[in-house]
Design a protein around this motif. Sequence first.
Motif, PDB file in Angstrom:
ATOM      1  N   LEU A  12      -8.704  33.758 -23.802  1.00 44.04           N
ATOM      2  CA  LEU A  12      -7.350  34.216 -23.490  1.00 44.04           C
ATOM      3  C   LEU A  12      -7.298  35.734 -23.625  1.00 44.04           C
ATOM      4  CD1 LEU A  12      -5.290  31.653 -25.623  1.00 44.04           C
ATOM      5  CD2 LEU A  12      -6.120  31.381 -23.284  1.00 44.04           C
ATOM      6  N   ASN A  13      -6.845  36.421 -22.572  1.00 41.69           N
ATOM      7  CA  ASN A  13      -6.611  37.858 -22.655  1.00 41.69           C
ATOM      8  C   ASN A  13      -5.192  38.079 -23.150  1.00 41.69           C
ATOM      9  OD1 ASN A  13      -9.098  39.159 -21.527  1.00 41.69           O
ATOM     10  ND2 ASN A  13      -8.614  37.779 -19.837  1.00 41.69           N
ATOM     11  N   LEU A  14      -5.020  38.936 -24.170  1.00 44.53           N
ATOM     12  CA  LEU A  14      -3.747  39.066 -24.861  1.00 44.53           C
ATOM     13  C   LEU A  14      -3.208  40.488 -24.796  1.00 44.53           C
ATOM     14  CD1 LEU A  14      -4.873  37.404 -28.225  1.00 44.53           C
ATOM     15  CD2 LEU A  14      -4.016  36.227 -26.204  1.00 44.53           C
ATOM     16  N   THR A  15      -1.897  40.613 -24.812  1.00 41.53           N
ATOM     17  CA  THR A  15      -1.236  41.897 -25.046  1.00 41.53           C
ATOM     18  C   THR A  15       0.141  41.616 -25.600  1.00 41.53           C
ATOM     19  OG1 THR A  15      -0.783  44.080 -24.097  1.00 41.53           O
ATOM     20  CG2 THR A  15      -0.120  42.183 -22.798  1.00 41.53           C
ATOM     21  N   GLU A  16       0.734  42.612 -26.267  1.00 44.99           N
ATOM     22  CA  GLU A  16       2.068  42.468 -26.835  1.00 44.99           C
ATOM     23  C   GLU A  16       3.047  43.321 -26.050  1.00 44.99           C
ATOM     24  OE1 GLU A  16       4.071  42.892 -31.248  1.00 44.99           O
ATOM     25  OE2 GLU A  16       3.058  44.612 -30.368  1.00 44.99           O
ATOM     26  N   ASN A  17       4.218  42.751 -25.743  1.00 49.94           N
ATOM     27  CA  ASN A  17       5.250  43.508 -25.059  1.00 49.94           C
ATOM     28  C   ASN A  17       6.152  44.211 -26.072  1.00 49.94           C
ATOM     29  OD1 ASN A  17       6.645  44.546 -22.865  1.00 49.94           O
ATOM     30  ND2 ASN A  17       6.888  42.561 -21.862  1.00 49.94           N
ATOM     31  N   ASN A  18       7.022  45.107 -25.576  1.00 47.36           N
ATOM     32  CA  ASN A  18       7.877  45.890 -26.471  1.00 47.36           C
ATOM     33  C   ASN A  18       8.833  45.032 -27.275  1.00 47.36           C
ATOM     34  OD1 ASN A  18       6.763  48.327 -25.544  1.00 47.36           O
ATOM     35  ND2 ASN A  18       8.151  48.392 -23.807  1.00 47.36           N
ATOM     36  N   ASN A  19       9.216  43.865 -26.753  1.00 49.18           N
ATOM     37  CA  ASN A  19      10.142  42.977 -27.467  1.00 49.18           C
ATOM     38  C   ASN A  19       9.441  42.017 -28.419  1.00 49.18           C
ATOM     39  OD1 ASN A  19       8.920  41.297 -25.659  1.00 49.18           O
ATOM     40  ND2 ASN A  19      10.787  40.615 -24.643  1.00 49.18           N
ATOM     41  N   GLY A  20       8.127  42.186 -28.581  1.00 51.96           N
ATOM     42  CA  GLY A  20       7.375  41.326 -29.490  1.00 51.96           C
ATOM     43  C   GLY A  20       6.778  40.103 -28.837  1.00 51.96           C
ATOM     44  N   ASP A  21       7.090  39.858 -27.552  1.00 57.94           N
ATOM     45  CA  ASP A  21       6.486  38.730 -26.841  1.00 57.94           C
ATOM     46  C   ASP A  21       4.973  38.901 -26.770  1.00 57.94           C
ATOM     47  OD1 ASP A  21       8.901  37.562 -26.408  1.00 57.94           O
ATOM     48  OD2 ASP A  21       9.053  38.096 -24.293  1.00 57.94           O
ATOM     49  N   ILE A  22       4.270  37.786 -26.796  1.00 53.74           N
ATOM     50  CA  ILE A  22       2.819  37.783 -26.617  1.00 53.74           C
ATOM     51  C   ILE A  22       2.529  37.312 -25.196  1.00 53.74           C
ATOM     52  CG2 ILE A  22       0.614  36.878 -27.435  1.00 53.74           C
ATOM     53  CD1 ILE A  22       2.068  36.287 -30.114  1.00 53.74           C
ATOM     54  N   CYS A  23       1.938  38.189 -24.398  1.00 53.40           N
ATOM     55  CA  CYS A  23       1.645  37.889 -22.993  1.00 53.40           C
ATOM     56  C   CYS A  23       0.185  37.480 -22.888  1.00 53.40           C
ATOM     57  CB  CYS A  23       1.938  39.102 -22.121  1.00 53.40           C
ATOM     58  SG  CYS A  23       3.610  39.768 -22.326  1.00 53.40           S
ATOM     59  N   VAL A  24      -0.063  36.327 -22.289  1.00 54.34           N
ATOM     60  CA  VAL A  24      -1.399  35.747 -22.252  1.00 54.34           C
ATOM     61  C   VAL A  24      -1.830  35.507 -20.806  1.00 54.34           C
ATOM     62  CG1 VAL A  24      -2.856  33.838 -23.015  1.00 54.34           C
ATOM     63  CG2 VAL A  24      -0.948  34.599 -24.444  1.00 54.34           C
ATOM     64  N   SER A  25      -2.954  36.066 -20.445  1.00 56.35           N
ATOM     65  CA  SER A  25      -3.559  35.789 -19.149  1.00 56.35           C
ATOM     66  C   SER A  25      -4.548  34.646 -19.349  1.00 56.35           C
ATOM     67  CB  SER A  25      -4.274  37.044 -18.625  1.00 56.35           C
ATOM     68  OG  SER A  25      -5.034  36.733 -17.485  1.00 56.35           O
ATOM     69  N   TYR A  26      -4.290  33.518 -18.660  1.00 53.73           N
ATOM     70  CA  TYR A  26      -5.018  32.288 -18.951  1.00 53.73           C
ATOM     71  C   TYR A  26      -5.732  31.796 -17.697  1.00 53.73           C
ATOM     72  CZ  TYR A  26      -5.866  27.714 -21.083  1.00 53.73           C
ATOM     73  OH  TYR A  26      -6.459  26.591 -21.588  1.00 53.73           O
ATOM     74  N   LEU A  27      -6.963  32.246 -17.527  1.00 57.31           N
ATOM     75  CA  LEU A  27      -7.715  31.940 -16.310  1.00 57.31           C
ATOM     76  C   LEU A  27      -8.005  30.453 -16.171  1.00 57.31           C
ATOM     77  CD1 LEU A  27      -9.141  33.001 -13.797  1.00 57.31           C
ATOM     78  CD2 LEU A  27     -11.184  33.399 -15.184  1.00 57.31           C
ATOM     79  N   ASN A  28      -8.169  29.736 -17.302  1.00 59.91           N
ATOM     80  CA  ASN A  28      -8.476  28.299 -17.224  1.00 59.91           C
ATOM     81  C   ASN A  28      -7.437  27.540 -16.400  1.00 59.91           C
ATOM     82  OD1 ASN A  28     -10.809  28.347 -18.871  1.00 59.91           O
ATOM     83  ND2 ASN A  28      -9.554  28.390 -20.711  1.00 59.91           N
ATOM     84  N   ALA A  29      -6.164  27.926 -16.566  1.00 64.35           N
ATOM     85  CA  ALA A  29      -5.090  27.248 -15.836  1.00 64.35           C
ATOM     86  C   ALA A  29      -4.587  28.078 -14.657  1.00 64.35           C
ATOM     87  CB  ALA A  29      -3.925  26.946 -16.784  1.00 64.35           C
ATOM     88  N   GLY A  30      -5.098  29.306 -14.512  1.00 63.65           N
ATOM     89  CA  GLY A  30      -4.656  30.172 -13.419  1.00 63.65           C
ATOM     90  C   GLY A  30      -3.207  30.590 -13.555  1.00 63.65           C
ATOM     91  N   ILE A  31      -2.765  30.881 -14.795  1.00 63.05           N
ATOM     92  CA  ILE A  31      -1.373  31.253 -15.027  1.00 63.05           C
ATOM     93  C   ILE A  31      -1.285  32.346 -16.091  1.00 63.05           C
ATOM     94  CG2 ILE A  31      -0.378  29.015 -14.402  1.00 63.05           C
ATOM     95  CD1 ILE A  31      -0.241  28.314 -17.348  1.00 63.05           C
ATOM     96  N   VAL A  32      -0.111  32.969 -16.155  1.00 60.59           N
ATOM     97  CA  VAL A  32       0.262  33.847 -17.258  1.00 60.59           C
ATOM     98  C   VAL A  32       1.274  33.089 -18.104  1.00 60.59           C
ATOM     99  CG1 VAL A  32       1.495  35.956 -17.903  1.00 60.59           C
ATOM    100  CG2 VAL A  32      -0.187  36.021 -16.058  1.00 60.59           C
ATOM    101  N   ILE A  33       1.042  33.034 -19.414  1.00 55.62           N
ATOM    102  CA  ILE A  33       1.952  32.369 -20.338  1.00 55.62           C
ATOM    103  C   ILE A  33       2.502  33.423 -21.293  1.00 55.62           C
ATOM    104  CG2 ILE A  33       2.211  30.607 -22.126  1.00 55.62           C
ATOM    105  CD1 ILE A  33      -0.171  29.164 -20.949  1.00 55.62           C
ATOM    106  N   VAL A  34       3.828  33.435 -21.464  1.00 58.27           N
ATOM    107  CA  VAL A  34       4.455  34.380 -22.388  1.00 58.27           C
ATOM    108  C   VAL A  34       5.183  33.589 -23.470  1.00 58.27           C
ATOM    109  CG1 VAL A  34       6.188  36.194 -22.658  1.00 58.27           C
ATOM    110  CG2 VAL A  34       4.682  36.200 -20.660  1.00 58.27           C
TER     111      VAL A  34
END
Length: 448
Positions: free
Chosen positions: A350-372
């Motif tokens: 899982l590729n991860l980053t944090e947004n300014n509001n504290g959300d965790i944004c996840v790039s999830y290649l296994n499912a071909g989606i972005v999950i926040v």
Amino acid sequence: MYEFLSSHKRHDIVDMQEIFNEKKNEILKENQEIESIIIPMYKKKMDNIAGKISTSTAKFDELEIEAEKHRKLWHREVDNNFNKVDSMIKFTRENYLTSLKSHQSKYKNHIPDLMQTVDQNKEILKTDKVSDVNNYKSKLTEYRDIPADIDVKVPSLNTNTVQGRELSIELGEYKATLTQTSLSSLTERVSLYLSMRELLEKPRVIATIPTGIQPLCQVACVGKDEAWVSGGFGIIRRVDIHGSLQEPVSAEFVLSPYEISVTRQGELIHIDSFNGTVNIVRDGRTEVLITPPQGWTPGGLCCTRSGNILVNVKSKRQNKILRYQGKILRQEIYKDEHRNIIFKEGHCVLNLTENNNGDICVSYLNAGIVIVVDKTGRVRFKYDGTPARREKPFSPRLIVTDSMSHIIVTDNNNTCLHILDQNGQFLKCVDNCRLNKPIVWIVREGCG
């Protein structure tokens, strides 16, 4: 001879020894001023800044604690409102059902009396006794007075949700509303307008920074002018905006180079896939910072603005996100509020980053989606690339956010960047600024 030394063609002659002594006195006075005045002033300024850093850090920590306290209060207020709604539903339910059952009993109790009367009348109809017929008294008027029907209406539950503005719920005469207002709404609208206008303009390359690494895999910024860069053959270097090497060659590491990040203090952390640890580089030396639980290996990595470290860990085909405060494990994110697994099985990290509001944004290649997900691990939204209408399937790789809380994710299949707002609304794709396999071009911002 003396006259020659004293003057020459009416010009005064100065003794060299005197010049020498005057220069030395000048240097002495300069040194005295530097040592006694200027250096103490610099040290005082430095101490003042250190004090401000300490005070500001403490105040920001207090702000975070205060915000978290109010978060809990707000959640409690929302829970209180819904608890009231639940109580009203139960109270109304009991009253309405009790009333209906009472009327049902009235009808039920009358039926045996009616049936008995019918049977008695049948016996009278069979008899030839005049007295029985003459003594008969009709109960029909009484029986025709049937108890009135009860009109019970179940109250409706009405809700209204205007995302980012208002939440309201209404049950009968009870209504609760949570409204978001802004004192600087005009400023925010102008800022948003300028941001969106800039976002919608044609993107352009503003700088090309040579790194000496081929292929380039990740970039983790250190302030505005420097960055750590990682690439093939396990190389990690620190370069400035001009591409100049800022760390000695000994700062290169033989390890898996794909996951790096930077702490608030500007220290490099990276995944050592060979040893299964998260390492930190301090003063040119590498130390083990985090060792994941037994059976789990680290994958994705991200430093948060609060100083925590988010680590994606894998066990066989399972994925989790762990939040660490230093070496201490504080949170596990892998199930949603319904206890369903958030991240499906798969080999990719899982590729991860944090947004300014504290959300965790996840790039999830296994499912071909972005999950926040939010700070608590609750899934806010998912993005599958459909709104972008690209030719090939969405292939999300590295992911970052910007100062306007936009979410930017690379799409390797379509050689472009997808840009979303913080609520998952698709804004645009960037594919016309010389991108080539954007998995190697996206920049992960450092924290601080």
